[in-house]
Design a protein around this motif. Structure first.
Motif, PDB file in Angstrom:
ATOM      1  N   THR A  97      -1.803  -7.700  -4.838  1.00 28.75           N
ATOM      2  CA  THR A  97      -1.260  -9.049  -4.947  1.00 28.75           C
ATOM      3  C   THR A  97      -2.205 -10.044  -4.276  1.00 28.75           C
ATOM      4  O   THR A  97      -2.120 -11.238  -4.511  1.00 28.75           O
ATOM      5  CB  THR A  97       0.137  -9.149  -4.310  1.00 28.75           C
ATOM      6  N   GLU A  98      -3.073  -9.539  -3.420  1.00 28.59           N
ATOM      7  CA  GLU A  98      -4.143 -10.336  -2.814  1.00 28.59           C
ATOM      8  C   GLU A  98      -5.281  -9.391  -2.454  1.00 28.59           C
ATOM      9  O   GLU A  98      -5.100  -8.185  -2.378  1.00 28.59           O
ATOM     10  CB  GLU A  98      -3.657 -11.094  -1.589  1.00 28.59           C
ATOM     11  N   ASN A 158      -4.640  -6.206 -11.721  1.00 33.94           N
ATOM     12  CA  ASN A 158      -3.869  -6.312 -10.490  1.00 33.94           C
ATOM     13  C   ASN A 158      -2.744  -7.317 -10.676  1.00 33.94           C
ATOM     14  O   ASN A 158      -2.385  -7.638 -11.805  1.00 33.94           O
ATOM     15  CB  ASN A 158      -4.788  -6.715  -9.325  1.00 33.94           C
ATOM     16  N   ARG A 159      -2.203  -7.803  -9.584  1.00 33.79           N
ATOM     17  CA  ARG A 159      -1.136  -8.803  -9.640  1.00 33.79           C
ATOM     18  C   ARG A 159      -1.524 -10.051  -8.877  1.00 33.79           C
ATOM     19  O   ARG A 159      -0.688 -10.715  -8.284  1.00 33.79           O
ATOM     20  CB  ARG A 159       0.162  -8.223  -9.086  1.00 33.79           C
ATOM     21  N   ASN A 201      -4.193 -10.185 -14.625  1.00 37.14           N
ATOM     22  CA  ASN A 201      -3.576 -10.554 -13.363  1.00 37.14           C
ATOM     23  C   ASN A 201      -2.546 -11.624 -13.664  1.00 37.14           C
ATOM     24  O   ASN A 201      -2.188 -11.834 -14.821  1.00 37.14           O
ATOM     25  CB  ASN A 201      -4.637 -11.089 -12.385  1.00 37.14           C
TER      26      ASN A 201
END
Length: 75
Positions: A4-5, A29-30, A53
């Protein structure tokens, strides 16, 4: 699943080697925003892959990466 990061350890490693980085791949990813380091210090960055993403916006300062040839952001 997915980031998320960008983890601090990776950010710290990259900031020490910015001038030698040509490719960054963070696809699948997110992530919801570009890491702060993608907007500065990448004098030789040619490829940035952030596909798949959840990036919501691209800062105007991102355009200063002058050697960027491939930028993937598709979902």
């Amino acid at each position: 699943y997915g980031l998320t990061e960008v983890p601090n350890a990776l950010t710290n490693t990259l900031t020490l080697q910015f001038n030698d980085v040509h490719t960054v791949r963070l696809s699948g990813n997110r992530l919801v925003k570009l890491p702060a380091w993608t907007r500065a210090h990448f004098s030789r960055l040619k490829e940035l892959n952030l596909a798949n993403n959840n990036i919501e916006a691209i800062p105007g300062s991102f355009g200063t990466i002058s050697k960027l040839k491939l930028f993937l952001l598709k979902n």
